[in-house]
Design a protein around this motif. Structure first.
Motif, PDB file in Angstrom:
ATOM      1  N   VAL A  53      31.979  45.173  48.023  1.00 43.05           N
ATOM      2  CA  VAL A  53      32.599  44.161  47.770  1.00 43.05           C
ATOM      3  C   VAL A  53      31.680  43.090  46.889  1.00 43.05           C
ATOM      4  O   VAL A  53      30.528  42.609  47.435  1.00 43.05           O
ATOM      5  CB  VAL A  53      33.246  43.155  48.810  1.00 43.05           C
ATOM      6  N   VAL A  54      31.928  43.202  45.605  1.00 40.96           N
ATOM      7  CA  VAL A  54      31.068  42.551  44.594  1.00 40.96           C
ATOM      8  C   VAL A  54      31.565  41.088  44.363  1.00 40.96           C
ATOM      9  O   VAL A  54      32.786  41.129  43.767  1.00 40.96           O
ATOM     10  CB  VAL A  54      30.723  43.182  43.314  1.00 40.96           C
ATOM     11  N   VAL A  55      30.740  40.039  44.803  1.00 41.41           N
ATOM     12  CA  VAL A  55      31.503  38.719  44.443  1.00 41.41           C
ATOM     13  C   VAL A  55      31.156  38.260  42.918  1.00 41.41           C
ATOM     14  O   VAL A  55      30.012  38.255  42.638  1.00 41.41           O
ATOM     15  CB  VAL A  55      30.797  37.590  45.377  1.00 41.41           C
ATOM     16  N   GLN A  56      32.181  37.958  42.351  1.00 34.39           N
ATOM     17  CA  GLN A  56      31.947  37.335  41.109  1.00 34.39           C
ATOM     18  C   GLN A  56      32.100  35.840  40.835  1.00 34.39           C
ATOM     19  O   GLN A  56      33.033  35.354  41.334  1.00 34.39           O
ATOM     20  CB  GLN A  56      33.034  37.926  40.058  1.00 34.39           C
ATOM     21  N   GLY A  57      31.116  35.158  40.566  1.00 32.75           N
ATOM     22  CA  GLY A  57      30.990  33.861  40.670  1.00 32.75           C
ATOM     23  C   GLY A  57      32.092  33.436  39.703  1.00 32.75           C
ATOM     24  O   GLY A  57      32.373  33.626  38.560  1.00 32.75           O
ATOM     25  N   ASN A  58      32.763  32.372  40.226  1.00 32.72           N
ATOM     26  CA  ASN A  58      33.976  31.641  39.457  1.00 32.72           C
ATOM     27  C   ASN A  58      34.284  30.427  40.044  1.00 32.72           C
ATOM     28  O   ASN A  58      33.711  30.184  41.020  1.00 32.72           O
ATOM     29  CB  ASN A  58      35.364  32.607  39.348  1.00 32.72           C
ATOM     30  N   PRO A  59      35.086  29.368  39.495  1.00 35.04           N
ATOM     31  CA  PRO A  59      35.138  28.091  40.289  1.00 35.04           C
ATOM     32  C   PRO A  59      35.676  28.134  41.530  1.00 35.04           C
ATOM     33  O   PRO A  59      35.318  27.326  42.431  1.00 35.04           O
ATOM     34  CB  PRO A  59      35.972  27.329  39.382  1.00 35.04           C
ATOM     35  N   ARG A  60      36.586  28.956  41.817  1.00 38.18           N
ATOM     36  CA  ARG A  60      37.295  29.203  42.947  1.00 38.18           C
ATOM     37  C   ARG A  60      36.440  29.793  44.173  1.00 38.18           C
ATOM     38  O   ARG A  60      36.178  29.046  45.288  1.00 38.18           O
ATOM     39  CB  ARG A  60      38.270  30.386  42.967  1.00 38.18           C
ATOM     40  N   VAL A  61      35.310  30.580  43.902  1.00 42.32           N
ATOM     41  CA  VAL A  61      34.222  30.914  44.700  1.00 42.32           C
ATOM     42  C   VAL A  61      33.278  29.844  44.852  1.00 42.32           C
ATOM     43  O   VAL A  61      32.868  29.657  45.931  1.00 42.32           O
ATOM     44  CB  VAL A  61      33.571  32.320  44.156  1.00 42.32           C
ATOM     45  N   TYR A  62      32.837  29.150  43.949  1.00 40.32           N
ATOM     46  CA  TYR A  62      31.978  28.109  44.166  1.00 40.32           C
ATOM     47  C   TYR A  62      32.396  27.090  45.089  1.00 40.32           C
ATOM     48  O   TYR A  62      31.796  26.549  45.862  1.00 40.32           O
ATOM     49  CB  TYR A  62      31.484  27.441  42.685  1.00 40.32           C
ATOM     50  N   LYS A  63      33.811  26.698  44.861  1.00 38.82           N
ATOM     51  CA  LYS A  63      34.632  25.768  45.749  1.00 38.82           C
ATOM     52  C   LYS A  63      34.686  26.265  47.202  1.00 38.82           C
ATOM     53  O   LYS A  63      34.373  25.593  48.035  1.00 38.82           O
ATOM     54  CB  LYS A  63      35.911  25.445  45.249  1.00 38.82           C
ATOM     55  N   ALA A  64      34.926  27.322  47.361  1.00 34.51           N
ATOM     56  CA  ALA A  64      34.904  27.939  48.598  1.00 34.51           C
ATOM     57  C   ALA A  64      33.537  27.896  49.467  1.00 34.51           C
ATOM     58  O   ALA A  64      33.401  27.701  50.531  1.00 34.51           O
ATOM     59  CB  ALA A  64      35.615  29.563  48.488  1.00 34.51           C
ATOM     60  N   LEU A  65      32.379  28.400  48.533  1.00 36.66           N
ATOM     61  CA  LEU A  65      31.111  28.207  48.833  1.00 36.66           C
ATOM     62  C   LEU A  65      30.855  26.616  49.348  1.00 36.66           C
ATOM     63  O   LEU A  65      30.338  26.504  50.366  1.00 36.66           O
ATOM     64  CB  LEU A  65      30.119  28.674  48.016  1.00 36.66           C
ATOM     65  N   ARG A  66      31.188  25.786  48.533  1.00 40.22           N
ATOM     66  CA  ARG A  66      30.834  24.622  48.736  1.00 40.22           C
ATOM     67  C   ARG A  66      31.537  24.104  50.259  1.00 40.22           C
ATOM     68  O   ARG A  66      31.068  23.443  51.175  1.00 40.22           O
ATOM     69  CB  ARG A  66      31.345  23.638  47.865  1.00 40.22           C
TER      70      ARG A  66
END
Length: 106
Positions: A53-66
């Motif tokens: 499972v390779v995580v591709q950084g995008n706005p949705r991923v950054y928001k989820a991380l935050r």
């Protein structure tokens, strides 16, 4: 009747697979899916087939991380107040650390 779907390899995705999970397992799966940036279907399929499972950084991923880091901070503040450490929190911290470590390598 549902619409037929072709995946990236021109395979029809017309089979349905369903299973039951506990509320705790559901929360854990939902957290991992949000942090992966994939759809739930793609995430579960990759995990079940032992694919990366390779995580591709995008706005949705950054928001989820935050949001997850904010929840972790809230839990850590609760722990500092004298309550015990939850095993689910430790799993979430490990998942976030692995994702952040992978993002640093790129």
């Amino acid at each position: 009747m549902s619409v037929k779907n072709l995946d990236r390899h021109n395979r029809w995705r017309n089979k349905t697979v369903a299973f039951r999970v506990s509320p705790d397992e559901d929360r854990e799966i939902e957290t991992a899916v949000r942090l992966s940036g994939l759809t739930k279907q793609d995430y579960i399929t990759r995990r079940l087939l032992c694919r990366d499972v390779v995580v591709q950084g995008n706005p949705r991923v950054y928001k989820a991380l935050r949001n997850e880091l904010a929840a972790v901070l809230e839990e850590l503040e609760r722990i500092e107040a004298g309550n015990g450490v939850d095993g689910e929190l430790l799993d979430t911290i490990r998942l976030i650390a692995a994702i952040m470590d992978g993002m640093r390598e790129d």
